[in-house]
Design an enzyme around this catalytic site. Structure first.
Site, PDB file in Angstrom:
ATOM      1  N   ASP A   8       0.865  -1.180   0.000  1.00 53.85           N
ATOM      2  CA  ASP A   8       0.000   0.000   0.000  1.00 53.85           C
ATOM      3  C   ASP A   8       0.906   1.235   0.000  1.00 53.85           C
ATOM      4  O   ASP A   8       2.141   1.122  -0.148  1.00 53.85           O
ATOM      5  CB  ASP A   8      -1.000  -0.032   1.183  1.00 53.85           C
ATOM      6  N   CYS A  65       3.175  -3.199   4.021  1.00 55.71           N
ATOM      7  CA  CYS A  65       2.310  -2.073   4.404  1.00 55.71           C
ATOM      8  C   CYS A  65       2.984  -1.382   5.590  1.00 55.71           C
ATOM      9  O   CYS A  65       4.172  -1.619   5.846  1.00 55.71           O
ATOM     10  CB  CYS A  65       0.867  -2.511   4.681  1.00 55.71           C
ATOM     11  N   THR A  67       2.633  -1.626   8.878  1.00 59.74           N
ATOM     12  CA  THR A  67       3.051  -2.587   9.917  1.00 59.74           C
ATOM     13  C   THR A  67       3.306  -3.982   9.367  1.00 59.74           C
ATOM     14  O   THR A  67       3.896  -4.809  10.060  1.00 59.74           O
ATOM     15  CB  THR A  67       1.923  -2.732  10.960  1.00 59.74           C
ATOM     16  N   HIS A  98       9.464 -24.387   8.379  1.00 62.87           N
ATOM     17  CA  HIS A  98       8.405 -25.068   9.132  1.00 62.87           C
ATOM     18  C   HIS A  98       7.011 -24.850   8.549  1.00 62.87           C
ATOM     19  O   HIS A  98       6.180 -25.750   8.590  1.00 62.87           O
ATOM     20  CB  HIS A  98       8.392 -24.587  10.589  1.00 62.87           C
ATOM     21  N   HIS A 133       6.296 -31.275   9.453  1.00 64.32           N
ATOM     22  CA  HIS A 133       5.763 -29.946   9.131  1.00 64.32           C
ATOM     23  C   HIS A 133       4.701 -30.026   8.041  1.00 64.32           C
ATOM     24  O   HIS A 133       3.754 -29.244   8.035  1.00 64.32           O
ATOM     25  CB  HIS A 133       6.891 -28.997   8.723  1.00 64.32           C
TER      26      HIS A 133
HETATM   27  C1  RB5 Z   1      -1.945   2.716   6.557  1.00 65.18           C
HETATM   28  O1  RB5 Z   1      -1.950   3.898   7.265  1.00 65.18           O
HETATM   29  C2  RB5 Z   1      -1.726   1.550   7.528  1.00 65.18           C
HETATM   30  O2  RB5 Z   1      -2.842   1.383   8.332  1.00 65.18           O
HETATM   31  C3  RB5 Z   1      -1.415   0.270   6.780  1.00 65.18           C
HETATM   32  O3  RB5 Z   1      -0.316   0.448   5.956  1.00 65.18           O
HETATM   33  C4  RB5 Z   1      -1.066  -0.932   7.637  1.00 65.18           C
HETATM   34  O4  RB5 Z   1      -0.129  -0.617   8.595  1.00 65.18           O
HETATM   35  C5  RB5 Z   1      -2.210  -1.702   8.142  1.00 65.18           C
HETATM   36  O5  RB5 Z   1      -2.043  -2.763   8.740  1.00 65.18           O
END
Ligand code: RB5
Length: 152
Positions: A8, A65, A67, A98, A133
């Protein structure tokens, strides 16, 4: 080996770093977007990359993304996708050995580019160990099948 890449807007800068890194190693890849830092929704790119992997057009996927959480949760909704969110190299080889992970997810706001590229290298060079596994992977597939029919 061909890699499907997706992110994203929050993962876009790290995805660019990873693409440069893959290029320097002559690893073939295709970018399924997003293509700018304009705000967008991570499930759209998780689905595009997941589709490439389950259809075997690409051997592995890499998703980024902010996180790594939202994009990995989304990809894991596709039956046959085993997306592993990794922030360290131990997890990067363990998820291949695994869990036979077929998508690596990373968080741009969690790991720097140097560590992310090490995680990518570790993920791509590790191999699934099979044996006990495989039995566990088969049980993941059983869960997918049971819940697929329950939703029909
Ligand atoms: C975008 O702001 C953020 O929410 C997205 O990139 C991600 O971290 C969601 O899990």
């Amino acid at each position: 080996m061909k890699i499907a890449l997706g992110s994203d807007h929050a993962g876009f800068p790290l995805k660019k770093e990873i693409m440069e890194h893959l290029k320097s190693q002559n690893i073939e890849f295709k970018d399924f977007g997003t293509f700018s830092e304009d705000s967008c929704d991570y499930p759209d790119f998780a689905e595009k990359v997941g589709e490439q992997v389950v259809s075997k057009n690409c051997e592995f996927g890499i998703l980024v993304c902010g996180t790594g959480i939202g994009i990995s949760i989304s990809a894991n909704k596709i039956p046959g996708i085993r997306a592993a969110l990794c922030s360290d190299t131990f997890s990067a080889h363990a998820c291949r050995e695994h869990n036979n992970a077929n998508i690596l997810a990373l968080g741009q706001r969690v790991v720097g580019a140097g560590l992310a590229n090490d995680i990518v290298d570790t993920f791509l060079s590790a191999e699934f160990q099979g044996g006990r596994h495989q039995r566990r992977i088969d049980k993941i597939t059983d869960i997918e099948n049971r819940w697929r029919s329950r939703n029909e």
